[in-house]
Design a protein around this motif. Structure first.
Motif, short mmCIF file in Angstrom:
data_model
loop_
_atom_site.label_atom_id
_atom_site.label_comp_id
_atom_site.label_asym_id
_atom_site.label_seq_id
_atom_site.Cartn_x
_atom_site.Cartn_y
_atom_site.Cartn_z
N SER A 188 14.77 31.53 -27.82
CA SER A 188 15.49 32.33 -28.81
C SER A 188 16.05 33.62 -28.24
CB SER A 188 14.55 32.66 -29.98
OG SER A 188 13.53 33.53 -29.54
N GLY A 189 15.62 34.01 -27.03
CA GLY A 189 16.06 35.28 -26.46
C GLY A 189 15.17 36.43 -26.85
N LEU A 190 14.16 36.16 -27.69
CA LEU A 190 13.25 37.24 -28.07
C LEU A 190 12.16 37.40 -27.02
CD1 LEU A 190 12.83 36.39 -31.85
CD2 LEU A 190 14.52 37.85 -30.77
N ARG A 191 11.48 38.53 -27.05
CA ARG A 191 10.40 38.76 -26.09
C ARG A 191 9.23 37.84 -26.41
NH1 ARG A 191 10.32 45.37 -25.84
NH2 ARG A 191 12.44 45.62 -25.03
N ALA A 192 8.55 37.37 -25.41
CA ALA A 192 7.44 36.46 -25.59
C ALA A 192 6.35 37.12 -26.42
CB ALA A 192 6.89 36.04 -24.23
N GLY A 193 5.71 36.31 -27.28
CA GLY A 193 4.57 36.80 -28.04
C GLY A 193 4.94 37.42 -29.37
N GLY A 194 6.21 37.46 -29.76
CA GLY A 194 6.59 38.02 -31.04
C GLY A 194 7.84 38.85 -30.94
N PRO A 195 8.28 39.42 -32.05
CA PRO A 195 9.49 40.23 -32.05
C PRO A 195 9.27 41.54 -31.30
CG PRO A 195 8.47 40.21 -34.23
CD PRO A 195 7.69 39.29 -33.38
N PRO A 196 10.33 42.23 -30.93
CA PRO A 196 10.18 43.50 -30.20
C PRO A 196 9.41 44.52 -31.03
CG PRO A 196 12.46 43.15 -30.86
CD PRO A 196 11.74 41.89 -31.16
N SER A 197 8.80 45.47 -30.35
CA SER A 197 7.96 46.46 -31.03
C SER A 197 8.76 47.30 -32.01
CB SER A 197 7.29 47.37 -29.99
OG SER A 197 8.29 48.02 -29.20
N SER A 198 10.06 47.42 -31.80
CA SER A 198 10.89 48.23 -32.69
C SER A 198 11.36 47.47 -33.91
CB SER A 198 12.12 48.73 -31.92
OG SER A 198 12.86 47.63 -31.42
N ALA A 199 11.05 46.16 -34.00
CA ALA A 199 11.48 45.38 -35.14
C ALA A 199 10.80 45.87 -36.40
CB ALA A 199 11.17 43.90 -34.92
N PRO A 200 11.50 45.80 -37.52
CA PRO A 200 10.87 46.24 -38.78
C PRO A 200 9.70 45.34 -39.14
CG PRO A 200 12.92 45.08 -39.22
CD PRO A 200 12.86 45.30 -37.73
N ALA A 201 8.79 45.87 -39.91
CA ALA A 201 7.63 45.09 -40.34
C ALA A 201 8.09 43.91 -41.18
CB ALA A 201 6.68 45.98 -41.15
N VAL A 202 7.37 42.81 -41.05
CA VAL A 202 7.77 41.61 -41.76
C VAL A 202 7.78 41.83 -43.27
CG1 VAL A 202 5.42 40.65 -41.85
CG2 VAL A 202 7.40 39.12 -41.95
N GLU A 203 6.86 42.68 -43.78
CA GLU A 203 6.82 42.93 -45.22
C GLU A 203 8.07 43.66 -45.69
OE1 GLU A 203 4.85 41.58 -47.23
OE2 GLU A 203 3.52 40.72 -45.71
N ASP A 204 8.64 44.54 -44.82
CA ASP A 204 9.89 45.21 -45.19
C ASP A 204 11.03 44.20 -45.31
OD1 ASP A 204 8.58 47.60 -45.19
OD2 ASP A 204 9.24 48.19 -43.18
N VAL A 205 11.07 43.25 -44.38
CA VAL A 205 12.10 42.21 -44.41
C VAL A 205 11.94 41.35 -45.67
CG1 VAL A 205 13.05 40.21 -43.23
CG2 VAL A 205 12.25 42.19 -41.91
N LEU A 206 10.71 40.96 -45.97
CA LEU A 206 10.47 40.10 -47.12
C LEU A 206 10.80 40.81 -48.43
CD1 LEU A 206 7.15 38.33 -46.08
CD2 LEU A 206 9.51 37.47 -45.91
N GLU A 207 10.54 42.13 -48.49
CA GLU A 207 10.87 42.88 -49.70
C GLU A 207 12.37 42.84 -49.97
OE1 GLU A 207 10.61 47.44 -51.48
OE2 GLU A 207 9.66 46.94 -49.56
N LEU A 208 13.15 43.04 -48.90
CA LEU A 208 14.61 42.99 -49.07
C LEU A 208 15.08 41.57 -49.35
CD1 LEU A 208 15.60 45.45 -46.21
CD2 LEU A 208 15.63 45.88 -48.67
N LEU A 209 14.43 40.58 -48.74
CA LEU A 209 14.77 39.18 -49.02
C LEU A 209 14.60 38.87 -50.49
CD1 LEU A 209 15.34 36.19 -48.29
CD2 LEU A 209 12.90 35.99 -47.71
N ARG A 210 13.50 39.31 -51.08
CA ARG A 210 13.24 39.04 -52.50
C ARG A 210 14.30 39.69 -53.39
NH1 ARG A 210 7.91 40.94 -50.80
NH2 ARG A 210 6.74 39.11 -50.05
N GLU A 211 14.79 40.85 -52.99
CA GLU A 211 15.82 41.53 -53.78
C GLU A 211 17.17 40.83 -53.68
OE1 GLU A 211 16.05 45.61 -52.77
OE2 GLU A 211 13.92 46.02 -53.09
N GLU A 212 17.49 40.33 -52.48
CA GLU A 212 18.81 39.72 -52.26
C GLU A 212 18.87 38.26 -52.66
OE1 GLU A 212 21.53 41.25 -51.45
OE2 GLU A 212 20.52 43.19 -51.27
N TRP A 213 17.73 37.57 -52.67
CA TRP A 213 17.71 36.12 -52.91
C TRP A 213 18.40 35.71 -54.21
CZ3 TRP A 213 17.01 32.02 -50.03
CH2 TRP A 213 16.73 30.78 -50.63
N PRO A 214 18.16 36.38 -55.34
CA PRO A 214 18.82 35.95 -56.59
C PRO A 214 20.34 36.07 -56.54
CG PRO A 214 16.95 37.39 -57.06
CD PRO A 214 17.21 37.49 -55.59
#
Length: 427
Positions: free
Chosen positions: A132-158
């Motif tokens: 995928s081109g991402l760093r091994a072992g997970g997303p980069p340290s500067s990536a936003p927290a997964v909960e922040d992403v999911l919060e915005l996903l829930r708002e945009e999904w409808p």
């Protein structure tokens, strides 16, 4: 071209098998060529029984079909809708979209659809693919927290037009993976470029997420994925609409036309079958000592079953049907003769005038029906239902594809050869 029933090659069985065609056969010579090809492939002498000249008059059938040109009068964004408002429950998807995305009683509930996407985002965050081109072992340290992403996903999904109605687990999982990759890739690129990503910077970790790039990124990627899904579905829908109107529509109409004619002129068509048999030997099919063997396609199978189970039956030692509707017709409207109405349970017992029955069906043939669930042979066994393999080259209208399938010739050789062996043992 015709097949001479009396010019039998040495080594062939004493009595031929008779082939009764189904709907929409109008050319006697074309049908004879199909039967001749089957005869060569199966190694069984076959006699064509042609009744197409008694079928429905189809030269004006197309005048009854809706014109595809009418679709062009409506805006492109109407999709399959005809421009007429359709009453719906508030919040329900447009009729065409619902039909394309709803998978029936096993469909995911709306809340479960979003949950499936969220689970895929978490999964991708935990273990991104190696390529995928991402760093091994997970997303980069500067990536936003997964909960922040999911919060915005829930708002945009409808706000999605297509995805919020999709319930295919594989599609929803890919949406979640793609969204997680987009967020992580953006963070990875920013980090490698040395951009500051602390809380004072309006970046992916903005203090005001409603104004930040993370919100814009989630919204943009989700809408991009939504448009791609919608475009793919509309493209498939357009091709399906064209197929239904240009191929399935006329073919189904011809089928219905011949069914109507058969219901009205059954005696004439039965007489045509009897004439073809009498031309070989008038004693054939008149009693259990000289039964006939029959191969029948589509409505021809209904004709064969009707004749074999009539009060004065055509005695049939072996019947092979393919793409046929005898069971469907009998369940809907009992055929009479020696057949009792279908009442469920063990099925309808066939008279001894129909000894064996092999029924072939192709998975995408919408005019093919099972026989073993509705009928029982006189000895207590069931007709044998056999599924034939689907070839991608046959497309979606497979009702006429049987004739060229090698498995049809093999089935004929097996069914007709077995019947001949039994006849010889009885004799």
């Amino acid at each position: 071209m015709t097949v001479d029933a009396h010019a039998r090659p040495p080594g062939h069985l004493k009595d031929p098998a008779f082939v009764i065609h189904g709907v929409a056969h109008r050319d006697r010579d074309d049908f004879a060529r199909e039967v001749a090809a089957l005869q060569d492939a199966a190694g069984v002498e076959l006699v064509p029984v042609f009744w197409g000249d008694l079928g429905a008059q189809e030269e004006h059938i197309r005048a009854t079909l809706p014109s595809t040109a009418a679709l062009r009068r409506y805006p492109a964004d109407e999709g399959l809708r005809d421009g007429t408002p359709v009453p719906q429950d508030p919040g329900a998807p447009p009729l065409a979209r619902s039909a394309l995305l709803d998978h029936g009683p096993t469909a995911l509930e709306p809340a479960a659809r979003l949950t499936a996407v969220e689970a895929a985002v978490r999964e991708q965050y935990a273990s991104p693919p190696a390529d995928s081109g991402l760093r091994a072992g997970g997303p980069p340290s500067s990536a936003p927290a997964v909960e922040d992403v999911l919060e915005l996903l829930r708002e945009e999904w409808p706000r999605t037009e297509w995805l919020c109605h999709a319930d295919d687990p594989a599609l929803l999982a890919e949406v979640g993976h793609a969204l997680a990759n987009a967020v992580s890739d953006t963070a990875d690129i920013a980090e490698r470029a040395g951009e500051p990503l602390d809380d004072s910077y309006d970046g992916l970790r903005a203090t005001a997420p409603e104004d930040g790039r993370l919100r814009a990124l989630v919204r943009r990627r989700l809408r991009d994925l939504d448009r791609v899904a919608g475009a793919a579905i509309e493209a498939v829908a357009g091709r399906l609409n064209h197929l239904l109107r240009s191929r399935l529509g006329p073919a189904t109409t011809r089928f219905l036309g011949d069914v109507l004619v058969y219901q009205r002129h059954q005696a004439k068509i039965h007489a045509r079958v009897r004439e073809a048999i009498d031309a070989v030997d008038p004693a054939l099919g008149r009693g259990p000592d000289r039964p006939v063997r029959v191969v029948a396609h589509s409505l021809g199978g209904v004709i064969a079953v009707d004749m074999a189970t009539a009060s004065a039956p055509l005695w049939t030692s072996s019947l092979l049907t393919f793409g046929s509707q005898a069971a469907f017709f009998h369940v809907c409207d009992p055929r009479g003769g020696q057949l009792a109405p279908y009442a469920g349970g063990q099925g309808v017992t066939l008279p001894p005038s129909l000894s064996r029955w092999t029924n072939l069906w192709e998975p995408l043939d919408m005019l093919a029906f099972a026989a073993s669930t509705v009928f029982r042979l006189h000895d207590g066994s069931t007709p044998v239902d056999v599924s034939l393999p689907h070839a991608a080259s046959d497309g979606l209208w497979t009702h006429s594809a049987y004739w060229s399938l090698p498995s049809l010739a093999e089935a004929i050789a097996t069914a007709m050869g077995h019947a001949h062996a039994e006849d010889g043992a009885l004799g």
